[in-house]
Design an enzyme around this catalytic site. Sequence first.
Site, mmCIF file in Angstrom:
data_model
loop_
_atom_site.group_PDB
_atom_site.id
_atom_site.type_symbol
_atom_site.label_atom_id
_atom_site.label_comp_id
_atom_site.label_asym_id
_atom_site.label_seq_id
_atom_site.Cartn_x
_atom_site.Cartn_y
_atom_site.Cartn_z
ATOM 1 N N CYS A 1 54.967 129.957 9.666
ATOM 2 C CA CYS A 1 55.573 129.105 8.653
ATOM 3 C C CYS A 1 54.543 128.596 7.651
ATOM 4 C CB CYS A 1 56.305 127.942 9.305
ATOM 5 S SG CYS A 1 57.738 128.476 10.268
ATOM 6 N N GLN B 1 58.175 126.932 21.953
ATOM 7 C CA GLN B 1 57.248 127.866 22.627
ATOM 8 C C GLN B 1 57.257 127.695 24.143
ATOM 9 O OE1 GLN B 1 55.752 130.310 21.141
ATOM 10 N NE2 GLN B 1 56.020 129.755 18.981
#
Length: 381
Positions: free
Chosen positions: A327, A185
């Site tokens: 996820c 990220q």
Amino acid sequence: MPKVPDKIYLDYASTTPTRPEILQDAQKVMAEYYENADSLHFGGQRVSDLVTQSRNALAKMLGVLPHEIYFTSGASEANSTIIKGIAFANQHLGKHIITTQIEHSSVMGATAQLRDYHGFEIDYLSVDHNGNINLDELKHKLRKDTILVTLMAVNNEVGAITDVNAVARLVKKESNAFVHIDGVQALARHDFEMTQIDAVSYSAHKIYGLKGSGLLVKKAAVPCLSLINGGQQQFGLRGGTLDNVAAILWAKTLRLARDDHKRSFNDIIRMQKYLHESFSQEEGIEFNSTLSGTPYIFNISVLNVGSEIMMNGLNAQGIAVSAQSTCNSKSLEPSHVLKAMGRSDQAALTSVRISLSHLTTMDELETVVKQILEIKKYVNH
């Protein structure tokens, strides 16, 4: 006023649309550069040359050497490769690993396997109410037999930023452990120096590149056992035929993403402030992100509205956001990140993550704020 599109996508922390230039180039590379990059004939050589150009450009942009760049199928593979590879190659020096309580499932899973099946001891750093680790706790947990410290640069659920260079300086001063960073990220948005960092994992689909395209950066001096055995590909660390398209387009993907960030960062900050201000006066809403975190990720808990109800309500209006990390999106358990931050089960089960992009408009944000408040009002009626 510009027209708000029928569909609003605000789940960029999960994945990004592949930019048109990359799609166009991918078609060309796939059609014209199909040979195996490791073949010795003229076809293999021309593909190998393009891969080398991409690898050299990436090395320059990331501040490492070309032979320290490894192409993978994604960041999860990169995380598993480096964590298990370092552990297996260095277990004669110790079997102690330090990570945090708020890592991505690929890191949590890899360290759990090492603990449960291979006898490694894993220490998990705690985080404060905003998702930040304490360097004093890290210093206290470092031991003579610590071989690896692995943690993320920017948290994927709440956007907390870790000073990974400060972490690396401390680890190198106090121990002989290697430092691995999950930089997914952070790439192109919150880049950091590689001087004292031994390895980093990245993913192209988070920055408008191809899915199935990851990157492992590993310093040459770091011993790491191969998990995928094959031929001589990728300096012997990752066997298997190279994905030509993904490798060749990596450098362009990163260059364009950094350009996007430079052009739009101030706008993204303004959008982050708008979201904070829009919900700050609302009762029953808790902030899980702070203004000191990345402006690309905004996370709140609408306490009386379960995440699934909120997701379904927004989805019915053509708005795509998420709750915890994608996820873990099918899990019914409360977010492990929010629980580690000391949030209640109620807060952890009612979170909403809005993630922004240079493609995001204020009209889109005004619409999503309005819809969240309307769903909250409807459920509490």
